[in-house]
Write a protein that holds these residues in place. Structure first.
Motif, PDB file in Angstrom:
ATOM      1  N   ARG A  30       0.823  -1.223   0.000  1.00 42.61           N
ATOM      2  CA  ARG A  30       0.000   0.000   0.000  1.00 42.61           C
ATOM      3  C   ARG A  30       0.846   1.258   0.000  1.00 42.61           C
ATOM      4  O   ARG A  30       0.513   2.235  -0.666  1.00 42.61           O
ATOM      5  CB  ARG A  30      -0.949  -0.012   1.191  1.00 42.61           C
ATOM      6  CG  ARG A  30      -2.045  -1.026   1.018  1.00 42.61           C
ATOM      7  CD  ARG A  30      -3.073  -0.918   2.088  1.00 42.61           C
ATOM      8  NE  ARG A  30      -4.108  -1.905   1.865  1.00 42.61           N
ATOM      9  CZ  ARG A  30      -5.047  -2.169   2.734  1.00 42.61           C
ATOM     10  NH1 ARG A  30      -5.092  -1.527   3.877  1.00 42.61           N
ATOM     11  NH2 ARG A  30      -5.955  -3.087   2.466  1.00 42.61           N
ATOM     12  N   LEU A  31       1.952   1.230   0.737  1.00 44.80           N
ATOM     13  CA  LEU A  31       2.829   2.394   0.768  1.00 44.80           C
ATOM     14  C   LEU A  31       3.484   2.599  -0.594  1.00 44.80           C
ATOM     15  O   LEU A  31       3.557   3.728  -1.091  1.00 44.80           O
ATOM     16  CB  LEU A  31       3.879   2.240   1.865  1.00 44.80           C
ATOM     17  CG  LEU A  31       4.780   3.445   2.113  1.00 44.80           C
ATOM     18  CD1 LEU A  31       3.957   4.695   2.437  1.00 44.80           C
ATOM     19  CD2 LEU A  31       5.752   3.150   3.236  1.00 44.80           C
ATOM     20  N   ALA A  32       3.941   1.524  -1.223  1.00 46.21           N
ATOM     21  CA  ALA A  32       4.542   1.634  -2.556  1.00 46.21           C
ATOM     22  C   ALA A  32       3.533   2.171  -3.560  1.00 46.21           C
ATOM     23  O   ALA A  32       3.871   3.005  -4.405  1.00 46.21           O
ATOM     24  CB  ALA A  32       5.079   0.275  -3.002  1.00 46.21           C
ATOM     25  N   GLU A  33       2.290   1.723  -3.448  1.00 43.49           N
ATOM     26  CA  GLU A  33       1.244   2.224  -4.364  1.00 43.49           C
ATOM     27  C   GLU A  33       0.977   3.701  -4.082  1.00 43.49           C
ATOM     28  O   GLU A  33       0.878   4.509  -5.006  1.00 43.49           O
ATOM     29  CB  GLU A  33      -0.030   1.404  -4.202  1.00 43.49           C
ATOM     30  CG  GLU A  33      -1.124   1.815  -5.174  1.00 43.49           C
ATOM     31  CD  GLU A  33      -2.386   1.001  -5.013  1.00 43.49           C
ATOM     32  OE1 GLU A  33      -3.177   0.973  -5.973  1.00 43.49           O
ATOM     33  OE2 GLU A  33      -2.619   0.411  -3.926  1.00 43.49           O
ATOM     34  N   GLY A  36       3.443   5.963  -5.567  1.00 42.01           N
ATOM     35  CA  GLY A  36       3.518   5.919  -7.028  1.00 42.01           C
ATOM     36  C   GLY A  36       4.595   4.984  -7.555  1.00 42.01           C
ATOM     37  O   GLY A  36       4.952   5.054  -8.719  1.00 42.01           O
ATOM     38  N   LEU A  37       5.118   4.121  -6.699  1.00 41.96           N
ATOM     39  CA  LEU A  37       6.138   3.172  -7.134  1.00 41.96           C
ATOM     40  C   LEU A  37       5.517   1.934  -7.766  1.00 41.96           C
ATOM     41  O   LEU A  37       5.974   1.438  -8.779  1.00 41.96           O
ATOM     42  CB  LEU A  37       7.012   2.739  -5.950  1.00 41.96           C
ATOM     43  CG  LEU A  37       7.792   3.835  -5.241  1.00 41.96           C
ATOM     44  CD1 LEU A  37       8.427   3.287  -3.975  1.00 41.96           C
ATOM     45  CD2 LEU A  37       8.856   4.389  -6.179  1.00 41.96           C
ATOM     46  N   LEU A  38       4.460   1.422  -7.150  1.00 44.65           N
ATOM     47  CA  LEU A  38       3.816   0.181  -7.565  1.00 44.65           C
ATOM     48  C   LEU A  38       2.434   0.501  -8.109  1.00 44.65           C
ATOM     49  O   LEU A  38       1.695   1.284  -7.510  1.00 44.65           O
ATOM     50  CB  LEU A  38       3.703  -0.760  -6.353  1.00 44.65           C
ATOM     51  CG  LEU A  38       3.180  -2.159  -6.581  1.00 44.65           C
ATOM     52  CD1 LEU A  38       4.120  -2.959  -7.481  1.00 44.65           C
ATOM     53  CD2 LEU A  38       3.007  -2.885  -5.246  1.00 44.65           C
ATOM     54  N   ASP A  39       2.081  -0.105  -9.239  1.00 41.24           N
ATOM     55  CA  ASP A  39       0.757   0.166  -9.800  1.00 41.24           C
ATOM     56  C   ASP A  39      -0.314  -0.641  -9.062  1.00 41.24           C
ATOM     57  O   ASP A  39      -0.021  -1.505  -8.236  1.00 41.24           O
ATOM     58  CB  ASP A  39       0.725  -0.103 -11.300  1.00 41.24           C
ATOM     59  CG  ASP A  39       1.000  -1.554 -11.673  1.00 41.24           C
ATOM     60  OD1 ASP A  39       0.949  -2.437 -10.793  1.00 41.24           O
ATOM     61  OD2 ASP A  39       1.256  -1.804 -12.860  1.00 41.24           O
ATOM     62  N   ALA A  40      -1.569  -0.337  -9.358  1.00 44.34           N
ATOM     63  CA  ALA A  40      -2.698  -0.984  -8.676  1.00 44.34           C
ATOM     64  C   ALA A  40      -2.707  -2.493  -8.910  1.00 44.34           C
ATOM     65  O   ALA A  40      -3.062  -3.263  -8.020  1.00 44.34           O
ATOM     66  CB  ALA A  40      -4.018  -0.365  -9.137  1.00 44.34           C
ATOM     67  N   ALA A  41      -2.289  -2.923 -10.088  1.00 43.14           N
ATOM     68  CA  ALA A  41      -2.256  -4.369 -10.381  1.00 43.14           C
ATOM     69  C   ALA A  41      -1.236  -5.072  -9.489  1.00 43.14           C
ATOM     70  O   ALA A  41      -1.480  -6.182  -9.012  1.00 43.14           O
ATOM     71  CB  ALA A  41      -1.932  -4.605 -11.855  1.00 43.14           C
ATOM     72  N   GLY A  42      -0.101  -4.439  -9.246  1.00 40.30           N
ATOM     73  CA  GLY A  42       0.912  -5.025  -8.376  1.00 40.30           C
ATOM     74  C   GLY A  42       0.438  -5.102  -6.938  1.00 40.30           C
ATOM     75  O   GLY A  42       0.648  -6.098  -6.255  1.00 40.30           O
TER      76      GLY A  42
END
Length: 117
Positions: A30-33, A36-42
């Protein structure tokens, strides 16, 4: 680890060691998302893997004790900054990702409000 063991039957079985591991993975995803590091699919892939392992898919109210987490840019691709894969996490970061609890409204007051409206 779970890139080649998506159902946690090999090395991914380490996820079964407890809810603390699940909470850390959820917080990291959740923090990565949020950053803006990780997309919603990840981020959704993390939820599917935890659910498949029978682990919690929601952050609890208790504070996660992690001070550093590995944040992903994509599945299997950790963020590296200053030569380290660890990213400092403040208690505020963890708290900002938890669901906000609504205070309970006493029944009598809720009934009065409904009658007046």
């Amino acid at each position: 680890m779970l890139t080649f063991d998506p159902f946690g039957r090999g090395p991914g079985a380490v996820l079964r060691y407890g809810q603390g591991t699940a909470q850390g993975l959820l917080l990291a995803a959740r923090l990565a998302e949020r950053l803006g590091l990780l997309d919603a699919a990840g981020a959704a892939a993390h939820l599917r893997l935890l659910a498949a392992a029978g682990l919690p898919t929601e952050l609890g109210r208790k504070a996660v004790a992690a001070r550093e987490l590995v944040l992903l840019r994509a599945l299997g691709n950790p963020r590296v900054a200053g030569g380290s894969m660890l990213t400092a996490v403040s208690p505020d970061d963890a708290d900002a990702l938890r669901p906000v609890e609504q205070p309970a409204v006493p029944v009598a007051r809720a009934v009065r409000a409904a009658v007046v409206a």
